[in-house]
Write an enzyme that holds these catalytic residues in place. Structure first.
Site, PDB file in Angstrom:
ATOM      1  N   ILE A  59      -1.867  10.285  -6.572  1.00  0.00           N
ATOM      2  CA  ILE A  59      -2.054  10.113  -8.018  1.00  0.00           C
ATOM      3  C   ILE A  59      -0.873   9.352  -8.629  1.00  0.00           C
ATOM      4  O   ILE A  59      -1.064   8.406  -9.404  1.00  0.00           O
ATOM      5  CB  ILE A  59      -2.229  11.496  -8.698  1.00  0.00           C
ATOM      6  CG1 ILE A  59      -3.518  12.171  -8.199  1.00  0.00           C
ATOM      7  CG2 ILE A  59      -2.244  11.362 -10.218  1.00  0.00           C
ATOM      8  CD1 ILE A  59      -3.665  13.640  -8.600  1.00  0.00           C
ATOM      9  N   THR A  81       0.390  16.072 -16.017  1.00  0.00           N
ATOM     10  CA  THR A  81      -1.002  16.336 -15.616  1.00  0.00           C
ATOM     11  C   THR A  81      -1.009  17.072 -14.278  1.00  0.00           C
ATOM     12  O   THR A  81      -2.049  17.155 -13.629  1.00  0.00           O
ATOM     13  CB  THR A  81      -1.805  15.022 -15.446  1.00  0.00           C
ATOM     14  OG1 THR A  81      -1.077  14.175 -14.563  1.00  0.00           O
ATOM     15  CG2 THR A  81      -2.055  14.332 -16.768  1.00  0.00           C
ATOM     16  N   SER A  82       0.161  17.596 -13.867  1.00  0.00           N
ATOM     17  CA  SER A  82       0.232  18.159 -12.514  1.00  0.00           C
ATOM     18  C   SER A  82       0.067  19.675 -12.511  1.00  0.00           C
ATOM     19  O   SER A  82      -1.014  20.179 -12.187  1.00  0.00           O
ATOM     20  CB  SER A  82       1.522  17.718 -11.841  1.00  0.00           C
ATOM     21  OG  SER A  82       1.377  17.850 -10.457  1.00  0.00           O
ATOM     22  N   ARG A  83       1.121  20.397 -12.862  1.00  0.00           N
ATOM     23  CA  ARG A  83       1.027  21.852 -12.985  1.00  0.00           C
ATOM     24  C   ARG A  83       1.971  22.301 -14.095  1.00  0.00           C
ATOM     25  O   ARG A  83       3.091  21.793 -14.204  1.00  0.00           O
ATOM     26  CB  ARG A  83       1.427  22.551 -11.667  1.00  0.00           C
ATOM     27  CG  ARG A  83       0.360  22.517 -10.577  1.00  0.00           C
ATOM     28  CD  ARG A  83      -0.889  23.318 -10.914  1.00  0.00           C
ATOM     29  NE  ARG A  83      -1.900  23.246  -9.866  1.00  0.00           N
ATOM     30  CZ  ARG A  83      -2.900  22.365  -9.812  1.00  0.00           C
ATOM     31  NH1 ARG A  83      -3.027  21.460 -10.770  1.00  0.00           N
ATOM     32  NH2 ARG A  83      -3.786  22.384  -8.836  1.00  0.00           N
ATOM     33  N   ASP A 105      -1.729  18.259 -19.825  1.00  0.00           N
ATOM     34  CA  ASP A 105      -3.079  18.708 -19.451  1.00  0.00           C
ATOM     35  C   ASP A 105      -3.002  20.073 -18.774  1.00  0.00           C
ATOM     36  O   ASP A 105      -4.023  20.677 -18.459  1.00  0.00           O
ATOM     37  CB  ASP A 105      -3.694  17.681 -18.492  1.00  0.00           C
ATOM     38  CG  ASP A 105      -5.145  17.999 -18.151  1.00  0.00           C
ATOM     39  OD1 ASP A 105      -5.917  18.263 -19.091  1.00  0.00           O
ATOM     40  OD2 ASP A 105      -5.504  18.006 -16.954  1.00  0.00           O
ATOM     41  N   GLU A 108      -1.487  28.870 -18.680  1.00  0.00           N
ATOM     42  CA  GLU A 108      -2.855  28.437 -18.992  1.00  0.00           C
ATOM     43  C   GLU A 108      -3.929  29.404 -18.509  1.00  0.00           C
ATOM     44  O   GLU A 108      -5.055  29.398 -19.011  1.00  0.00           O
ATOM     45  CB  GLU A 108      -3.124  27.032 -18.411  1.00  0.00           C
ATOM     46  CG  GLU A 108      -3.210  26.985 -16.886  1.00  0.00           C
ATOM     47  CD  GLU A 108      -3.507  25.579 -16.373  1.00  0.00           C
ATOM     48  OE1 GLU A 108      -2.803  24.635 -16.765  1.00  0.00           O
ATOM     49  OE2 GLU A 108      -4.450  25.440 -15.565  1.00  0.00           O
ATOM     50  N   HIS A 125      -6.662  21.148 -18.948  1.00  0.00           N
ATOM     51  CA  HIS A 125      -6.811  20.923 -17.500  1.00  0.00           C
ATOM     52  C   HIS A 125      -8.123  20.189 -17.189  1.00  0.00           C
ATOM     53  O   HIS A 125      -8.977  20.699 -16.461  1.00  0.00           O
ATOM     54  CB  HIS A 125      -6.738  22.259 -16.742  1.00  0.00           C
ATOM     55  CG  HIS A 125      -6.190  22.091 -15.347  1.00  0.00           C
ATOM     56  ND1 HIS A 125      -5.248  22.917 -14.806  1.00  0.00           N
ATOM     57  CD2 HIS A 125      -6.451  21.174 -14.385  1.00  0.00           C
ATOM     58  CE1 HIS A 125      -4.962  22.543 -13.572  1.00  0.00           C
ATOM     59  NE2 HIS A 125      -5.684  21.473 -13.297  1.00  0.00           N
ATOM     60  N   GLN A 126      -8.238  19.014 -17.752  1.00  0.00           N
ATOM     61  CA  GLN A 126      -9.476  18.257 -17.581  1.00  0.00           C
ATOM     62  C   GLN A 126      -9.267  16.927 -16.873  1.00  0.00           C
ATOM     63  O   GLN A 126     -10.211  16.140 -16.737  1.00  0.00           O
ATOM     64  CB  GLN A 126     -10.143  18.008 -18.942  1.00  0.00           C
ATOM     65  CG  GLN A 126      -9.417  16.977 -19.821  1.00  0.00           C
ATOM     66  CD  GLN A 126     -10.176  16.655 -21.087  1.00  0.00           C
ATOM     67  OE1 GLN A 126     -10.050  17.370 -22.075  1.00  0.00           O
ATOM     68  NE2 GLN A 126     -10.948  15.588 -21.090  1.00  0.00           N
ATOM     69  N   ALA A 127      -8.034  16.674 -16.405  1.00  0.00           N
ATOM     70  CA  ALA A 127      -7.750  15.347 -15.834  1.00  0.00           C
ATOM     71  C   ALA A 127      -8.659  15.023 -14.641  1.00  0.00           C
ATOM     72  O   ALA A 127      -9.009  13.881 -14.416  1.00  0.00           O
ATOM     73  CB  ALA A 127      -6.281  15.265 -15.426  1.00  0.00           C
ATOM     74  N   PHE A 128      -9.042  16.051 -13.909  1.00  0.00           N
ATOM     75  CA  PHE A 128      -9.879  15.835 -12.717  1.00  0.00           C
ATOM     76  C   PHE A 128     -11.348  15.641 -13.071  1.00  0.00           C
ATOM     77  O   PHE A 128     -12.161  15.334 -12.197  1.00  0.00           O
ATOM     78  CB  PHE A 128      -9.775  17.066 -11.789  1.00  0.00           C
ATOM     79  CG  PHE A 128     -10.471  18.278 -12.376  1.00  0.00           C
ATOM     80  CD1 PHE A 128      -9.886  19.008 -13.392  1.00  0.00           C
ATOM     81  CD2 PHE A 128     -11.734  18.646 -11.935  1.00  0.00           C
ATOM     82  CE1 PHE A 128     -10.535  20.103 -13.958  1.00  0.00           C
ATOM     83  CE2 PHE A 128     -12.404  19.733 -12.507  1.00  0.00           C
ATOM     84  CZ  PHE A 128     -11.795  20.456 -13.522  1.00  0.00           C
TER      85      PHE A 128
HETATM   86  P1  NAD Z   1      -0.044  14.139  -3.110  1.00  0.00           P
HETATM   87  O1  NAD Z   1       0.221  15.184  -2.098  1.00  0.00           O
HETATM   88  O2  NAD Z   1      -0.738  12.879  -2.688  1.00  0.00           O
HETATM   89  O3  NAD Z   1       1.317  13.721  -3.840  1.00  0.00           O
HETATM   90  C1  NAD Z   1       2.296  14.645  -4.235  1.00  0.00           C
HETATM   91  C2  NAD Z   1       3.641  14.007  -3.994  1.00  0.00           C
HETATM   92  O4  NAD Z   1       4.654  14.872  -4.503  1.00  0.00           O
HETATM   93  C3  NAD Z   1       3.942  13.776  -2.497  1.00  0.00           C
HETATM   94  O5  NAD Z   1       4.294  12.426  -2.267  1.00  0.00           O
HETATM   95  C4  NAD Z   1       5.098  14.734  -2.238  1.00  0.00           C
HETATM   96  O6  NAD Z   1       6.012  14.255  -1.246  1.00  0.00           O
HETATM   97  C5  NAD Z   1       5.760  14.805  -3.620  1.00  0.00           C
HETATM   98  N1  NAD Z   1       6.658  15.937  -3.754  1.00  0.00           N
HETATM   99  C6  NAD Z   1       6.555  17.182  -3.188  1.00  0.00           C
HETATM  100  N2  NAD Z   1       7.642  17.917  -3.513  1.00  0.00           N
HETATM  101  C7  NAD Z   1       8.433  17.134  -4.287  1.00  0.00           C
HETATM  102  C8  NAD Z   1       9.695  17.322  -4.894  1.00  0.00           C
HETATM  103  N3  NAD Z   1      10.379  18.481  -4.756  1.00  0.00           N
HETATM  104  N4  NAD Z   1      10.238  16.301  -5.607  1.00  0.00           N
HETATM  105  C9  NAD Z   1       9.566  15.117  -5.725  1.00  0.00           C
HETATM  106  N5  NAD Z   1       8.369  14.874  -5.143  1.00  0.00           N
HETATM  107  C10 NAD Z   1       7.816  15.868  -4.438  1.00  0.00           C
HETATM  108  O7  NAD Z   1      -0.855  14.869  -4.264  1.00  0.00           O
HETATM  109  P2  NAD Z   1      -1.743  14.209  -5.401  1.00  0.00           P
HETATM  110  O8  NAD Z   1      -3.168  14.176  -4.972  1.00  0.00           O
HETATM  111  O9  NAD Z   1      -1.090  12.955  -5.874  1.00  0.00           O
HETATM  112  O10 NAD Z   1      -1.648  15.353  -6.530  1.00  0.00           O
HETATM  113  C11 NAD Z   1      -0.414  15.604  -7.184  1.00  0.00           C
HETATM  114  C12 NAD Z   1      -0.536  16.864  -8.018  1.00  0.00           C
HETATM  115  O11 NAD Z   1      -1.445  16.638  -9.091  1.00  0.00           O
HETATM  116  C13 NAD Z   1      -1.156  18.075  -7.293  1.00  0.00           C
HETATM  117  O12 NAD Z   1      -0.181  18.788  -6.558  1.00  0.00           O
HETATM  118  C14 NAD Z   1      -1.714  18.901  -8.417  1.00  0.00           C
HETATM  119  O13 NAD Z   1      -0.741  19.840  -8.826  1.00  0.00           O
HETATM  120  C15 NAD Z   1      -1.927  17.889  -9.544  1.00  0.00           C
HETATM  121  N6  NAD Z   1      -3.358  17.724  -9.895  1.00  0.00           N
HETATM  122  C16 NAD Z   1      -3.745  17.975 -11.178  1.00  0.00           C
HETATM  123  C17 NAD Z   1      -5.075  17.807 -11.544  1.00  0.00           C
HETATM  124  C18 NAD Z   1      -5.557  18.020 -12.959  1.00  0.00           C
HETATM  125  O14 NAD Z   1      -6.770  18.063 -13.187  1.00  0.00           O
HETATM  126  N7  NAD Z   1      -4.698  18.122 -13.952  1.00  0.00           N
HETATM  127  C19 NAD Z   1      -6.005  17.416 -10.579  1.00  0.00           C
HETATM  128  C20 NAD Z   1      -5.560  17.152  -9.272  1.00  0.00           C
HETATM  129  C21 NAD Z   1      -4.237  17.316  -8.939  1.00  0.00           C
END
Ligand code: NAD
Length: 333
Positions: free
Chosen positions: A155, A232-234, A258, A263, A295-298
């Site tokens: 992402i 948009t992550s956690r 998001d 939440e 939490h709707q990004a997905f």
């Molecule tokens: P991914 O595994 O492809 O990428 C995550 C990256 O984070 C990896 O390159 C990893 O090396 C890096 N990382 C791990 N620990 C780290 C640290 N301490 N410092 C810096 N970088 C670090 O995952 P992705 O598919 O790109 O998804 C990323 C995140 O997005 C997921 O973990 C999830 O929490 C979040 N997400 C949110 C939604 C949403 O609807 N809001 C949907 C999907 C995913």
């Protein structure tokens, strides 16, 4: 395979049932979140299917194991809600959806950034009231600005590509540098340098012990004054109270989220007729320069379709004793 599906909304039922047409697993849908109290609903279900705000801690896993559950399938990429070591101890396999449209989340992050920077939601609310005044709606050009991305996986790298397309300088921070990120001109720097140099910081790393509150009072104090934070992550990646303090002083110029640390008791439900007792979220939504989405990004048709198909495929593979392509193992495992 008999599968209890928790946190099942209308679209979950529809899309999961559609993906299950050929496989024909017996799916029991529950709107409730999985908790210690609701775990009994999964009595006799070999598989349990969960989402991001279900509680899948050691106690719940012990209850599930006692009732015959052998597989937990989360309909998400992130799996921080699952105690992997406890799952392993109870002989429960855990699968996730490692790959589904990363464009869904990256594009939404861009949308949030534009909305908060250019005050699009505020402007839309104004025009509905017949107010066409521009005062208070000024943003800044993204072109020529620096965007810092923490987590340059699937992402984060797509987000970086879009930002590079806007004409931004892109900085990244990751434990594992991604050649695709560097190929589009992204440059890796330590996280403190990234936060200090960026006009926009966007979070795309998973929530782990190392990343919890990666944005906190100390890092916000080092940030560029007036910068925008997008998450948009956690929710747990940001110390929300520190973000509120930084918004009050103007140190943080905008916040677009998001996801939110607390939440679980709010998101994915209609609370518009309830008294919301979470004062932090109420304070957040009161700022004119904050956007919160639930939490709707997905939530695109492509992403949901892939999530449901992968989930059903994992359940089928487990039933047949085949290798689990999307299995998540505990660090000890
Ligand atoms: P991914 O595994 O492809 O990428 C995550 C990256 O984070 C990896 O390159 C990893 O090396 C890096 N990382 C791990 N620990 C780290 C640290 N301490 N410092 C810096 N970088 C670090 O995952 P992705 O598919 O790109 O998804 C990323 C995140 O997005 C997921 O973990 C999830 O929490 C979040 N997400 C949110 C939604 C949403 O609807 N809001 C949907 C999907 C995913």
């Amino acid at each position: 395979m008999k599968t209890a599906v928790f946190s099942a909304r209308r679209y979950d039922k529809l899309m999961l049932a559609q993906a299950n047409q050929e496989a024909g697993h017996e799916l029991l849908f529950f709107e409730e979140r999985l908790t210690r109290q609701s775990a009994a609903l999964a009595q006799g279900c070999t598989a349990v299917c969960v989402f991001v705000n279900d509680t899948v801690d050691a106690d719940v896993l012990a209850l599930l194991a006692g009732q015959g559950t052998r597989l937990v399938a989360t309909r998400s990429t992130g799996y921080n809600q699952i105690d992997l070591a406890a799952a392993e101890k109870h002989g429960i396999a855990v699968v996730r959806v490692a790959d589904y449209s990363p464009y869904s989340v990256a594009e939404f992050a861009v949308g949030l950034l534009l909305a908060v920077n250019r005050k699009i939601a505020r402007a839309s609310m104004r025009t509905r009231e017949g107010n066409f005044e521009l005062d208070g709606l000024m943003g800044f050009d993204l072109h020529g600005k620096t965007v810092g991305i923490i987590g340059t996986g699937k992402i984060g790298t797509i987000f970086a590509r879009i930002m590079a397309g806007f004409g931004c300088t892109v900085l990244g921070n990751d434990l594992h540098p991604n050649p695709a990120f560097e190929a589009l001109g992204g440059r890796y720097v330590p996280v403190a340098e990234l936060i200090a140099a960026s006009d926009v910081v966007s979070l795309h790393c998973p929530l782990t012990d190392a990343t919890r509150h990666i944005v906190n009072a100390a890092s916000l104090a080092q940030a560029k004054r007036g910068s925008i934070l997008v998450n948009t992550s956690r929710g747990g990646l940001v110390d929300t109270e520190a973000a509120i303090a930084a918004l009050k002083t103007g140190q943080l110029g905008g916040l677009a989220i998001d996801v939110y640390e607390q939440e679980a008791s709010l998101f994915f439900q209609d609370l518009s007729s309830s008294i919301i007792c979470d004062d932090i979220i109420q304070r957040l939504v009161s700022f004119p320069n904050v956007i919160v989405t639930g939490h709707q990004a997905f939530f695109t048709s492509e992403a949901i379709g892939q999530i449901m198909q992968t989930t059903i495929a994992s359940i089928t593979a487990f039933e047949r004793g085949q290798p689990l392509a999307n299995q998540v193992l505990s660090r000890a495992g």
